[in-house]
Design an enzyme around this catalytic site. Structure first.
Site, PDB file in Angstrom:
ATOM      1  N   LYS A   1       0.888  -1.141  -0.242  1.00  0.00           N
ATOM      2  CA  LYS A   1       0.177   0.030   0.097  1.00  0.00           C
ATOM      3  C   LYS A   1       0.830   1.325   0.003  1.00  0.00           C
ATOM      4  CE  LYS A   1      -3.950  -2.167   2.149  1.00  0.00           C
ATOM      5  NZ  LYS A   1      -4.599  -2.716   3.239  1.00  0.00           N
TER       6      LYS A   1
ATOM      7  N   GLN B   1      -4.651  -1.239   9.471  1.00  0.00           N
ATOM      8  CA  GLN B   1      -4.674  -2.700   9.035  1.00  0.00           C
ATOM      9  C   GLN B   1      -5.437  -3.736   9.860  1.00  0.00           C
ATOM     10  OE1 GLN B   1      -3.408  -3.389   5.726  1.00  0.00           O
ATOM     11  NE2 GLN B   1      -4.331  -5.617   6.296  1.00  0.00           N
TER      12      GLN B   1
ATOM     13  N   ASP C   1     -11.005   3.262   4.079  1.00  0.00           N
ATOM     14  CA  ASP C   1     -11.540   1.830   4.008  1.00  0.00           C
ATOM     15  C   ASP C   1     -13.090   1.821   4.194  1.00  0.00           C
ATOM     16  OD1 ASP C   1      -9.835  -0.342   3.675  1.00  0.00           O
ATOM     17  OD2 ASP C   1      -9.473  -0.555   5.865  1.00  0.00           O
TER      18      ASP C   1
END
Ligand code: NAD
Length: 287
Positions: free
Chosen positions: A54, A98, A121
């Protein structure tokens, strides 16, 4: 008959080029690049790989990549304090924590602590609510990528029978909401669904997000259907090597489907591309 393969790699590369162009325009207009900060707690090797890729993709798009790697024993209060600091930092446009988090940390509380305007997200309850009510917000990356692939593959979604297999908060539920917002007739199947084969047989669009290798049988697929395989499963081969496979029995399904995503090279590459797109969107919305 053999299905046309949906090339997620090429679609993701095009999206990443569009984002990079958007970032250039953003820098010209605002004198700074959008910033995405990723927080990793613990030392799960797969998560560390995801965080690394990422960061690399963020820099390649011309954005500022921030990274925090915290020890597994980090107290929840410390993580929440870091999120509060990132919420307040004007150089940070996107925050991604994460998953999965270590067991002593309440992931719902952590997600709820992220500023919804920086929740790239798309998991914050405010963004979930906006999605369900068909309003603009930040949408989870994987289903967003799936929708792009479906739209490109079949054009009009309105009126189509769509089956989403899996009801996770990360993939299945937002996918169903996205398809409903495009006026598909949506069915959501899950672990308690009876006669999955009958549901698959009716579907013009099948999105499989289960995590069981090859569980959707090729002979169930309606001829000509668009099949999107979100599953990423590592299976052992007789020679001791391993291979990535999806949730759909690809060899069977490719003979009946009209369009189908391969695994790997289908949905996977779209997820990171959509994360970059969400970061640019968040940065633009905050200016
Ligand atoms: P999850 O474990 O949270 O959810 C799985 C869902 O499958 C559940 O809702 C469950 O009800 C359903 N299910 C289980 N058994 C079933 C059955 N027999 N019939 C019908 N439904 C059943 O998983 P997830 O996070 O949604 O991920 C699903 C898969 O997608 C995994 O393989 C994961 O690795 C993959 N994934 C890929 C990407 C990507 O970028 N390509 C992103 C996220 C997840």
């Amino acid at each position: 008959m053999s299905a046309v393969l949906i090339d997620g790699k090429a679609r993701a590369a095009a999206l990443r080029r569009d984002v990079a162009a958007g970032v250039e325009a953003f820098v010209a207009a605002h004198g700074r690049a959008p910033g995405l900060t990723v927080v990793l707690v613990g030392d799960d090797p797969a998560s560390a790989v995801y965080v690394g890729s990422k960061g690399k993709a963020t820099r390649e798009a011309g954005m500022i990549s921030g990274e925090y790697r915290l020890p597994a024993a980090t107290p929840e209060a410390e993580l929440l304090a870091l999120i509060a600091a990132l919420n307040a930092d004007p150089a940070v446009d996107g925050i991604l924590v994460q998953m999965p988090l270590p067991r002593h940390i309440d992931s719902d509380r952590v997600i709820a602590a992220i500023d919804p305007a920086k929740d790239v997200d798309g998991l914050h309850p405010v963004n979930t609510g906006l999605l369900v009510s068909g309003r603009k917000g930040l949408v989870p990356c994987t289903p967003s990528g799936c929708l792009m692939l479906i739209e490109e593959a079949i054009g009009t979604i309105a009126g189509a029978e769509a089956l989403v297999i899996g009801r996770s908060i990360l993939v299945g539920k937002p996918m169903a909401a996205l398809l409903l917002n495009r006026s598909a007739t949506v069915t959501v199947a899950h672990s308690r669904t009876r006669d999955l084969a009958a549901h698959v047989a009716r579907a013009d669009i099948v999105v499989a997000a289960v995590g069981i290798p090859g569980m959707v049988k090729g002979e169930w697929i309606k001829p000509g259907a668009c099949v999107i395989d979100v599953g990423i499963n590592r299976v052992a081969l007789p020679d001791g090597k391993t291979r990535l496979v999806g949730d759909v029995d690809f060899d069977g399904a490719v003979k009946r489907a009209g369009r189908i995503t391969p695994v790997p090279g289908g949905v996977g590459p779209m997820t990171i591309a959509c994360l970059l797109a969400n970061t640019l969107k968040a940065a633009t919305a905050r200016t």
